[in-house]
Scaffold this active site. Structure first.
Site, PDB file in Angstrom:
ATOM      1  N   HIS A   1      33.869  47.360  48.411  1.00 10.23           N
ATOM      2  CA  HIS A   1      34.391  47.558  49.274  1.00 10.23           C
ATOM      3  C   HIS A   1      34.117  45.876  49.737  1.00 10.23           C
ATOM      4  CE1 HIS A   1      36.055  51.660  50.470  1.00 10.23           C
ATOM      5  NE2 HIS A   1      36.066  50.851  49.703  1.00 10.23           N
TER       6      HIS A   1
ATOM      7  N   ASP B   1      40.646  50.183  44.732  1.00  9.74           N
ATOM      8  CA  ASP B   1      40.859  48.424  44.031  1.00  9.74           C
ATOM      9  C   ASP B   1      42.129  47.556  45.073  1.00  9.74           C
ATOM     10  OD1 ASP B   1      38.497  48.795  42.628  1.00  9.74           O
ATOM     11  OD2 ASP B   1      39.470  49.245  41.059  1.00  9.74           O
ATOM     12  N   GLU B   2      43.431  48.988  45.902  1.00  8.12           N
ATOM     13  CA  GLU B   2      43.964  48.148  46.388  1.00  8.12           C
ATOM     14  C   GLU B   2      43.472  47.048  48.124  1.00  8.12           C
ATOM     15  OE1 GLU B   2      44.308  52.630  45.912  1.00  8.12           O
ATOM     16  OE2 GLU B   2      43.138  51.349  47.081  1.00  8.12           O
TER      17      GLU B   2
ATOM     18  N   ASN C   1      29.858  54.440  44.621  1.00  9.60           N
ATOM     19  CA  ASN C   1      30.703  53.747  44.265  1.00  9.60           C
ATOM     20  C   ASN C   1      31.894  53.136  44.719  1.00  9.60           C
ATOM     21  OD1 ASN C   1      31.769  56.496  45.074  1.00  9.60           O
ATOM     22  ND2 ASN C   1      32.748  57.334  43.562  1.00  9.60           N
TER      23      ASN C   1
ATOM     24  N   THR D   1      31.634  48.001  38.959  1.00 12.66           N
ATOM     25  CA  THR D   1      31.221  47.705  38.263  1.00 12.66           C
ATOM     26  C   THR D   1      31.206  46.409  37.162  1.00 12.66           C
ATOM     27  OG1 THR D   1      33.261  48.997  37.589  1.00 12.66           O
ATOM     28  CG2 THR D   1      31.995  50.794  37.531  1.00 12.66           C
TER      29      THR D   1
ATOM     30  N   ASP E   1      50.332  37.846  46.585  1.00 13.22           N
ATOM     31  CA  ASP E   1      50.461  36.394  46.144  1.00 13.22           C
ATOM     32  C   ASP E   1      49.820  36.556  45.214  1.00 13.22           C
ATOM     33  OD1 ASP E   1      47.105  35.901  46.293  1.00 13.22           O
ATOM     34  OD2 ASP E   1      47.893  37.087  48.064  1.00 13.22           O
TER      35      ASP E   1
ATOM     36  N   SER F   1      36.678  44.820  33.229  1.00  6.18           N
ATOM     37  CA  SER F   1      37.572  44.241  33.909  1.00  6.18           C
ATOM     38  C   SER F   1      38.866  45.330  34.150  1.00  6.18           C
ATOM     39  CB  SER F   1      38.929  43.681  32.552  1.00  6.18           C
ATOM     40  OG  SER F   1      38.470  43.732  31.445  1.00  6.18           O
TER      41      SER F   1
END
Length: 432
Positions: free
Chosen positions: A42, A14-15, A39, A302, A334, A305
């Protein structure tokens, strides 16, 4: 001049890899996925329009790019067709731009059933998989019983092989996990209905990439997940089932390892993690919630959170080592706007009082670790959408510089927003 560039995550996924790949593919001829499956999630934002890709490489929206799914990717036929259909409905000619390796293992419904049955059985010890069958499909590959895209060329033989493996997995599902059996005929009918579409996209990926390299074409390799989720080098067992590191490029695509010219590590300006597993800098307070809200930290795959925390330099340094990183792209700078102070984890305090600056290997070794922080002034000015390095707040520039000093790797790209053009390229990986 670098011609073959790898883009991968340096944290727990998740970068922001998808956006960066999409941006840099303006010059590339090929974009290759080399590991993982659907899975991955992007997210691309182009002129305000959002696209979420799970299996198809992020270069698919570029007219000039051929997207390739390499042999290291586990391929779910139904997921691929769904993604193709959605893109084609928007006018993207996917079948003209997408190629597949015949060696891709197939993810089929019994893999999904096993994945979910196992997570349910683990209870409180669940790994936190996406429930999409990734792990079980890789298991079948390693056990040499899995079906591959190449099997679809002979439908009669495919049916025989499928029957054997469905019976094998159904025995486990029914008798061990007490779950419902998978319907063999339905699986067969569903796969054969789209078999010809898949086989029409098959090429010899290794041969194609080697010829492209010889002709001086620019090739980009798109990683999924992140370094700390690597099956070998991640926080085992809270990892994914593939090699998310740069080493996976050669095995997952068939390109010779000496032909990688530049490895770009995507590093978020803070840390996040989805699912269970060690996370030393996790913030379960107002600051953690601030990062989650400001960064919209909810999984693209998914919807879960994400856990949030300060940037962990110790963990990122491990990514530098394993991937032989050439440079960083820092994303979501940001999100830190408005914080009075920002922190960097520069070491760990072990339960016995020792201070270390390297990561443990197995998850058990992370238990009881306390982060050692270096605190820096935050900034009140906005960095959102800033496109010139000199126009960033001084405190933000200091933060960037300190990350470079602590890791020994230059930050070549800075992302200040989700859109393609909200980016500063200080050094183009293809020119480095």
């Amino acid at each position: 001049m670098g011609k073959n560039v790898v883009v991968l995550g340096t944290q727990w996924g998740d970068e922001g890899k998808g956006k960066v790949v999409d941006l840099l593919t303006e010059r590339a001829k090929y974009v290759v996925r080399y590991q993982g499956g659907h899975n991955a999630g992007h997210t691309l934002v182009i002129n305000g329009e959002k696209t979420v890709l799970h299996l198809i490489p992020s270069g698919i929206l570029r007219e000039n790019v051929i997207s390739i799914i390499g042999n290291g990717v586990v391929l779910a036929p139904d997921a691929l067709m769904k993604e193709m259909t959605e893109l084609e409905a928007r006018g993207v000619p996917v079948r003209e731009r997408l190629l597949l390796s015949e060696a891709c293992p197939l993810i089929l419904p019994y893999h999904v059933a096993l994945d979910n049955a196992r997570e349910k059985a683990r209870g409180a010890k669940a790994i936190g998989t996406t429930g999409r069958g990734i792990g079980p499909a890789y298991e079948d590959k390693v056990a040499r019983r899995g079906l591959r895209v190449s099997d679809l060329f002979n439908k009669e033989t495919f049916a025989i092989k499928l029957k054997e493996i469905v019976e094998y997995h159904n025995f486990q599902l029914v008798h061990y996990y007490k779950e419902a059996a998978v319907d063999y005929q339905k699986v067969l009918d569903d796969v054969l209905a789209i078999a010809d579409i898949l086989t029409a996209m098959v090429v010899d990926v290794s041969e194609l990439l080697d010829n492209a390299r010889k002709q001086g074409e620019l090739i980009m390799f798109e990683g999924a997940q992140g370094t700390l989720l690597d099956i070998d080098h991640g926080t085992y067992p809270y990892v994914t089932s593939s090699n998310t590191t740069a080493g996976g490029v050669a095995t997952g695509s068939g390109l010779g390892p000496r032909y990688v010219d530049y490895v770009l590590g995507i590093v978020k300006a803070y840390s996040t993690r989805v699912g269970a597993g060690p996370f030393p800098t996790e913030l379960n307070d107002e600051t953690g919630e601030f990062l989650r809200k400001q960064g919209n930290e909810y999984g693209a795959t998914t919807g879960r959170s994400r856990r949030t925390g300060w940037l962990d330099i110790v963990a990122v340094r491990r990514a530098v080592q394993i991937n032989s990183l050439s440079g960083f792209c820092m994303t979501k700078l940001d999100v830190l706007d408005g914080l009075k102070e920002v922190k960097l984890c520069i070491g760990y305090r072990m339960p016995d009082g020792r201070e270390v600056d390297t990561t443990p290997l197995a998850a058990e070794g992370w238990e009881g670790i306390e982060p050692i922080y270096e605190t820096m002034p935050g900034w009140s000015e906005t960095t959102f959408g800033v496109k010139e390095h000199s126009k960033l707040p001084q405190a933000a520039l200091n933060y960037i510089q300190r990350v470079e000093e602590l890791t020994g790797v230059p930050i070549d790209i800075i992302s200040t927003g989700p859109d393609r053009d909200e980016t500063m390229i200080l050094r183009d990986p293809f020119d480095a």
